[in-house]
Write an enzyme that holds these catalytic residues in place. Structure first.
Site, short mmCIF file in Angstrom:
data_model
loop_
_atom_site.label_atom_id
_atom_site.label_comp_id
_atom_site.label_asym_id
_atom_site.label_seq_id
_atom_site.Cartn_x
_atom_site.Cartn_y
_atom_site.Cartn_z
N ARG A 223 0.83 -1.33 0.02
CA ARG A 223 0.00 0.02 0.15
C ARG A 223 0.80 1.24 -0.01
NH1 ARG A 223 1.16 2.42 4.01
NH2 ARG A 223 -0.08 4.21 3.35
N GLY A 224 0.19 2.33 -0.28
CA GLY A 224 0.84 3.60 -0.30
C GLY A 224 1.06 3.96 -2.00
N ARG B 256 -6.45 -1.58 -7.72
CA ARG B 256 -7.14 -0.75 -7.02
C ARG B 256 -7.53 0.64 -7.98
NH1 ARG B 256 -4.42 1.15 -1.49
NH2 ARG B 256 -6.68 1.84 -0.84
N CYS C 34 -2.62 9.64 7.68
CA CYS C 34 -2.25 8.31 7.14
C CYS C 34 -0.82 7.99 7.15
CB CYS C 34 -2.77 8.46 5.73
SG CYS C 34 -3.00 6.68 4.81
N ASP D 215 -2.59 10.61 -3.69
CA ASP D 215 -2.80 9.45 -4.38
C ASP D 215 -2.95 9.85 -5.81
OD1 ASP D 215 -3.26 6.62 -2.62
OD2 ASP D 215 -3.78 8.38 -1.52
N ASN E 242 -6.62 11.81 -1.59
CA ASN E 242 -5.65 11.21 -0.80
C ASN E 242 -6.71 10.68 0.24
OD1 ASN E 242 -3.09 10.90 0.10
ND2 ASN E 242 -3.69 12.26 2.11
N LYS E 243 -6.02 9.99 1.10
CA LYS E 243 -6.71 9.11 2.15
C LYS E 243 -7.93 9.76 2.70
CE LYS E 243 -5.69 5.93 3.01
NZ LYS E 243 -6.24 4.66 2.58
N LYS F 44 2.12 11.08 -9.87
CA LYS F 44 0.73 11.30 -9.11
C LYS F 44 -0.21 12.17 -9.49
CE LYS F 44 2.55 9.10 -5.01
NZ LYS F 44 3.10 9.26 -3.56
P1 RI2 Z 1 3.07 7.55 -0.31
C1 RI2 Z 1 -1.95 6.04 0.76
O1 RI2 Z 1 -3.12 5.21 0.29
C2 RI2 Z 1 -2.32 7.47 1.39
O2 RI2 Z 1 -3.40 8.16 1.18
C3 RI2 Z 1 -0.98 8.03 1.45
O3 RI2 Z 1 -1.47 9.41 1.79
C4 RI2 Z 1 -1.02 8.03 -0.16
O4 RI2 Z 1 -1.11 6.48 -0.38
C5 RI2 Z 1 0.52 8.26 -0.83
O5 RI2 Z 1 1.50 7.45 -0.02
P2 RI2 Z 1 -3.22 3.81 0.93
O6 RI2 Z 1 -2.51 3.07 0.01
O7 RI2 Z 1 3.16 7.30 -1.98
O8 RI2 Z 1 -3.01 3.59 2.31
O9 RI2 Z 1 3.65 8.85 -0.14
O10 RI2 Z 1 -4.68 3.48 0.69
O11 RI2 Z 1 3.81 6.61 0.41
#
Ligand code: RI2
Length: 310
Positions: free
Chosen positions: A16-17, A59, A125, A194, A204-205, A230
């Site tokens: 994730r992220g 996703r 998040c 995101d 975003n989250k 992004k």
């Molecule tokens: P980085 C995450 O989504 C969060 O919304 C976070 O802010 C975003 O991705 C960007 O994260 P999720 O995968 O790429 O937890 O900066 O649903 O790590």
């Protein structure tokens, strides 16, 4: 990891992220390319295309995933042999992963200049890009303290405080509904992204827009840390960003609910550009209204027609 393993790990949020999702997708296509044993170029192309579809379907919200597979397969149509196609895909994936990691580092350097000794920062998040800013400032010797939101229902805030504590940054965890209460003591907010839309809006989250509104209400600068992959060329062609809704069981055990009660579990929300002070990208710190220019520069006008048939 294979395409199917990466896609199912993205679905289940083991991966994730938005940044890590993108890098993992690029790596998965690279592995497909490395493991292809046939000699038929058309079959190879088909396998990569179907891998792309499986990954993109895992996703729906983060455009980083789409941009990563597009970047990895760029130029694939021009290849004239299996070997050439393999080397294009492997080279593209390696470049994407390297550039992505460098971007997070650069965002850390640029963003840290927006922090001053003694500041208290809020984050929501768990964003590698936002944490890169905080950790860089800390490593530069600044005395920074962080308030991290819990981020229900997955509680990614726990990952944030673990990561920051390990780096030696003092942290306080708050529940999401304590954001407005805490804002009076906060000097700046740094969140990840995101997707950045062509009008500068941030996806975003879920809960990010509430943090932004509370920050705006208290005149606290709200900064968004976003690598250029992004930014969404698809929003330039008028597409709306799909907000993922996940299973209700992530929010509450259904057995605890009276019959007939519904639960909604949206994972992301939209923060309008007027709540955003700056987008911190690897190509510089820019106002949200410059998102259009970044999209055109990074992806080109023609990119808006790609993927429309998908
Ligand atoms: P980085 C995450 O989504 C969060 O919304 C976070 O802010 C975003 O991705 C960007 O994260 P999720 O995968 O790429 O937890 O900066 O649903 O790590």
């Amino acid at each position: 990891m294979s395409v199917n393993d990466v896609a199912s790990s993205i679905k289940s949020m083991e991966i994730r992220g938005a940044g890590l999702i993108a890098r993992s997708a690029a790596e998965a296509l690279k592995q497909t390319a490395q493991e292809f044993r046939g000699s038929d170029l058309a079959v190879f192309r088909k396998e990569l295309e179907s891998g792309k579809k499986v990954l993109v379907a895992s996703r729906p919200t983060a455009i980083s995933l789409w941009n990563a597979v597009q970047a990895t397969l760029r130029g694939a149509q021009e290849a004239t042999s299996v070997e050439e196609l393999r080397s294009i895909v492997v080279g593209n994936a390696d470049r994407f992963v390297k550039r992505s990691s460098q971007a997070v580092e650069l965002i850390g350097k640029f963003g840290a200049k927006r922090l001053k000794d003694g500041m208290r920062v809020m984050t929501h998040c768990n964003s590698k890009a936002a944490l890169s800013v905080i950790k860089t400032a800390h490593a530069n010797g600044m005395d920074i303290e962080v308030y991290a939101t819990e981020s229900r229902p997955w509680r990614q805030g726990l990952l944030t405080v673990r990561d920051l504590s390990a780096a030696g940054v003092p942290c306080t965890l708050i529940i999401d509904s304590a954001v407005r209460w805490a804002m009076k003591d906060i000097d700046a907010v740094f969140v990840g992204a995101d997707t950045i839309c062509s009008n500068g809006a941030l996806i975003n989250k879920v809960g990010t827009s509430q943090v932004a509104m509370a920050a705006s209400d208290s005149r606290v600068p709200f900064m968004v840390c976003a690598e250029t992959y992004k930014f969404s060329p698809r929003t330039l062609s008028g597409e709306m960003v799909e907000i993922e809704e996940r299973d209700a069981s992530e929010v509450v055990d259904p057995q605890l609910l009276p019959s007939g009660v519904k639960v909604r579990n949206p994972v992301f929300d939209a923060t309008p550009p007027e709540y955003i002070d700056s987008l911190i990208t690897e190509v510089g710190v820019i106002p949200p209204y410059a998102a259009y220019e970044v999209i055109v520069r990074e992806f080109g006008q023609t990119s808006i027609f790609e993927g429309i048939e998908d």
